[in-house]
Design a protein around this motif. Sequence first.
Motif, mmCIF file in Angstrom:
data_model
loop_
_atom_site.group_PDB
_atom_site.id
_atom_site.type_symbol
_atom_site.label_atom_id
_atom_site.label_comp_id
_atom_site.label_asym_id
_atom_site.label_seq_id
_atom_site.Cartn_x
_atom_site.Cartn_y
_atom_site.Cartn_z
ATOM 1 N N ARG A 106 0.832 -1.198 0.000
ATOM 2 C CA ARG A 106 0.000 0.000 0.000
ATOM 3 C C ARG A 106 0.870 1.253 0.000
ATOM 4 O O ARG A 106 0.429 2.336 0.323
ATOM 5 C CB ARG A 106 -0.957 0.003 1.191
ATOM 6 C CG ARG A 106 -2.060 -1.058 1.061
ATOM 7 C CD ARG A 106 -3.140 -0.889 2.112
ATOM 8 N NE ARG A 106 -4.176 -1.920 2.010
ATOM 9 C CZ ARG A 106 -5.194 -1.892 1.148
ATOM 10 N NH1 ARG A 106 -5.256 -0.896 0.282
ATOM 11 N NH2 ARG A 106 -6.087 -2.854 1.110
ATOM 12 N N THR A 120 -10.361 -4.206 -7.486
ATOM 13 C CA THR A 120 -10.695 -4.173 -6.062
ATOM 14 C C THR A 120 -11.976 -4.957 -5.812
ATOM 15 O O THR A 120 -12.876 -4.955 -6.634
ATOM 16 C CB THR A 120 -10.885 -2.740 -5.506
ATOM 17 O OG1 THR A 120 -11.349 -2.833 -4.140
ATOM 18 C CG2 THR A 120 -11.890 -1.919 -6.304
ATOM 19 N N ILE A 121 -11.997 -5.613 -4.641
ATOM 20 C CA ILE A 121 -13.238 -6.334 -4.279
ATOM 21 C C ILE A 121 -14.333 -5.338 -3.904
ATOM 22 O O ILE A 121 -15.501 -5.678 -3.871
ATOM 23 C CB ILE A 121 -13.017 -7.306 -3.091
ATOM 24 C CG1 ILE A 121 -12.662 -6.544 -1.804
ATOM 25 C CG2 ILE A 121 -12.000 -8.381 -3.429
ATOM 26 C CD1 ILE A 121 -12.741 -7.400 -0.549
ATOM 27 N N ASP A 122 -13.927 -4.061 -3.638
ATOM 28 C CA ASP A 122 -14.903 -3.072 -3.154
ATOM 29 C C ASP A 122 -15.794 -2.536 -4.266
ATOM 30 O O ASP A 122 -16.837 -1.951 -3.992
ATOM 31 C CB ASP A 122 -14.175 -1.881 -2.513
ATOM 32 C CG ASP A 122 -13.227 -2.321 -1.407
ATOM 33 O OD1 ASP A 122 -12.245 -1.596 -1.155
ATOM 34 O OD2 ASP A 122 -13.446 -3.397 -0.839
ATOM 35 N N MET A 181 -16.544 -6.820 3.764
ATOM 36 C CA MET A 181 -15.633 -5.720 3.458
ATOM 37 C C MET A 181 -16.309 -4.738 2.493
ATOM 38 O O MET A 181 -17.513 -4.814 2.271
ATOM 39 C CB MET A 181 -14.341 -6.282 2.855
ATOM 40 C CG MET A 181 -13.450 -6.961 3.878
ATOM 41 S SD MET A 181 -11.919 -7.489 3.100
ATOM 42 C CE MET A 181 -10.842 -7.576 4.551
ATOM 43 N N GLY A 182 -15.503 -3.811 1.970
ATOM 44 C CA GLY A 182 -16.054 -2.819 1.049
ATOM 45 C C GLY A 182 -15.511 -1.438 1.310
ATOM 46 O O GLY A 182 -15.850 -0.476 0.648
ATOM 47 N N HIS A 183 -14.615 -1.380 2.352
ATOM 48 C CA HIS A 183 -13.994 -0.090 2.707
ATOM 49 C C HIS A 183 -15.106 0.922 3.039
ATOM 50 O O HIS A 183 -15.930 0.618 3.902
ATOM 51 C CB HIS A 183 -13.093 0.380 1.580
ATOM 52 C CG HIS A 183 -12.077 1.366 2.053
ATOM 53 N ND1 HIS A 183 -11.509 2.316 1.227
ATOM 54 C CD2 HIS A 183 -11.537 1.585 3.275
ATOM 55 C CE1 HIS A 183 -10.679 3.066 1.923
ATOM 56 N NE2 HIS A 183 -10.663 2.643 3.162
ATOM 57 N N GLU A 205 -18.602 -3.149 6.535
ATOM 58 C CA GLU A 205 -17.631 -2.728 7.563
ATOM 59 C C GLU A 205 -17.611 -1.206 7.739
ATOM 60 O O GLU A 205 -17.260 -0.705 8.801
ATOM 61 C CB GLU A 205 -16.230 -3.201 7.187
ATOM 62 C CG GLU A 205 -15.707 -2.596 5.902
ATOM 63 C CD GLU A 205 -14.281 -2.999 5.593
ATOM 64 O OE1 GLU A 205 -13.569 -3.462 6.486
ATOM 65 O OE2 GLU A 205 -13.872 -2.871 4.423
ATOM 66 N N TYR A 225 -10.773 -11.552 5.422
ATOM 67 C CA TYR A 225 -9.866 -11.659 4.269
ATOM 68 C C TYR A 225 -10.140 -12.841 3.351
ATOM 69 O O TYR A 225 -9.603 -12.888 2.245
ATOM 70 C CB TYR A 225 -8.409 -11.664 4.761
ATOM 71 C CG TYR A 225 -8.039 -10.326 5.332
ATOM 72 C CD1 TYR A 225 -8.331 -10.018 6.659
ATOM 73 C CD2 TYR A 225 -7.524 -9.316 4.532
ATOM 74 C CE1 TYR A 225 -8.081 -8.766 7.173
ATOM 75 C CE2 TYR A 225 -7.268 -8.057 5.034
ATOM 76 C CZ TYR A 225 -7.548 -7.784 6.352
ATOM 77 O OH TYR A 225 -7.307 -6.539 6.862
ATOM 78 N N ARG A 269 -10.936 -11.895 -0.097
ATOM 79 C CA ARG A 269 -9.865 -11.436 -1.000
ATOM 80 C C ARG A 269 -9.054 -12.608 -1.561
ATOM 81 O O ARG A 269 -8.142 -12.415 -2.372
ATOM 82 C CB ARG A 269 -8.915 -10.520 -0.226
ATOM 83 C CG ARG A 269 -9.515 -9.244 0.312
ATOM 84 C CD ARG A 269 -8.828 -8.066 -0.330
ATOM 85 N NE ARG A 269 -7.427 -8.046 0.019
ATOM 86 C CZ ARG A 269 -6.914 -7.305 0.996
ATOM 87 N NH1 ARG A 269 -7.685 -6.517 1.706
ATOM 88 N NH2 ARG A 269 -5.637 -7.345 1.272
HETATM 89 O O1 F6P Z 1 -9.727 -2.518 -0.543
HETATM 90 C C1 F6P Z 1 -9.915 -3.863 -0.270
HETATM 91 C C2 F6P Z 1 -10.026 -4.068 1.210
HETATM 92 O O2 F6P Z 1 -10.189 -5.422 1.464
HETATM 93 C C3 F6P Z 1 -11.159 -3.304 1.864
HETATM 94 O O3 F6P Z 1 -12.424 -3.890 1.618
HETATM 95 C C4 F6P Z 1 -10.730 -3.362 3.297
HETATM 96 O O4 F6P Z 1 -11.342 -2.354 4.080
HETATM 97 C C5 F6P Z 1 -9.217 -3.135 3.168
HETATM 98 O O5 F6P Z 1 -8.859 -3.633 1.890
HETATM 99 C C6 F6P Z 1 -8.385 -3.835 4.212
HETATM 100 O O6 F6P Z 1 -7.070 -3.302 4.081
HETATM 101 P P1 F6P Z 1 -5.770 -4.168 4.466
HETATM 102 O O7 F6P Z 1 -5.628 -5.250 3.455
HETATM 103 O O8 F6P Z 1 -4.638 -3.162 4.395
HETATM 104 O O9 F6P Z 1 -6.009 -4.707 5.848
#
Ligand code: F6P
Length: 339
Positions: free
Chosen positions: A72, A130-132, A174-176, A227, A260, A263
Amino acid sequence: MKIGILTAGGDCPGINAAIRGVGKTAISEYGMKVYGIASGFRGLIENLYTELDEVQLSGILTLGGTILGTSRDKPFKGDPTVENKIPKLIRKNYNELGLDALVVIGGNGSMKTAHKLTEEGLNVIGIPKTIDNDVWGTDVSFGFDSAVWIATEAIDRLHSTANSHKRIMVIELMGHRTGWLTLYSGVAGGGDVILIPEIEYDMEYVARYLEKRARNKKPYSIVVVAEGINKPKGMSAASFVSQAIRDKTGLETRETILGYVQRGGTPTPFDRILSTRFGAKAVELMVEGKFGMMVSKDGEHIVPVPLSEVGGKVKLVPPDHSLIRKTRKMGISFGDKKI
Ligand code: F6P
């Protein structure tokens, strides 16, 4: 031509299919040299790369994650004294490697960085990942369909245990900061209550709704929460919602944070095809000299969108989305007073 590929931000199913789409098109159709850059933008800064050939590109279509690794790291964010050295370092590495173009596979943050690299003079093409599904400018990003599939399969399994125990089951997805993954998985999984950040919810109303279901002899209920919904700091959405249901209704309630697994693993066929189409289109744009663009899905077509229009924007779920309007009429609750 010599091209570089990097994968940045959260990983998801389909990234390797996209790398394969770019690499195979570049090598077999245009005889290009392809370099994989490691660990997202960090690899550009630290000059971490390896040449990708047909061997490395075979057998990865179905592979989860990213063979290049990701991070990131945000080259344009951080200590201003260092900040303006980073772009120069990236441009130096890009030029010393002799790259003619760079493919950035990432989410909305990565597209913003891709645009800034374009402004630094690099030839960049973005691929939305992105999964979001929160990247502005495309109907959908790859990774989303696979995550919906994973989350839906998990929700399906909650129905049987909720029914056995006559419980309320709360599952957090998830979904940010957006609710796309929760909306689509909640509907596909037969959720009774779906809470997303884009619709303000009221736990009083959710409690009354669940009590009414219990009075109407519904043996259990499924509550799907994003989330990113509004909740007390330091508390997960699932914990906050399930505790509030217990406190307000006395109904037996349990929670699951899917996390996770959304993902991980192999991409769905839809994502494999979308990633492949995105990858092939990215190479076509390079050959046409159309840089500073992100490939996007627009209906049945894969078309370029300027990175300048995409960077830094977040695609939110419209509260009047057709899926919301239709499921409200079926009696699904979005936690607000509108029924
Ligand atoms: O952007 C994808 C995602 O899985 C979001 O849905 C989630 O909030 C975030 O990444 C989690 O971030 P990290 O992988 O840095 O914990």
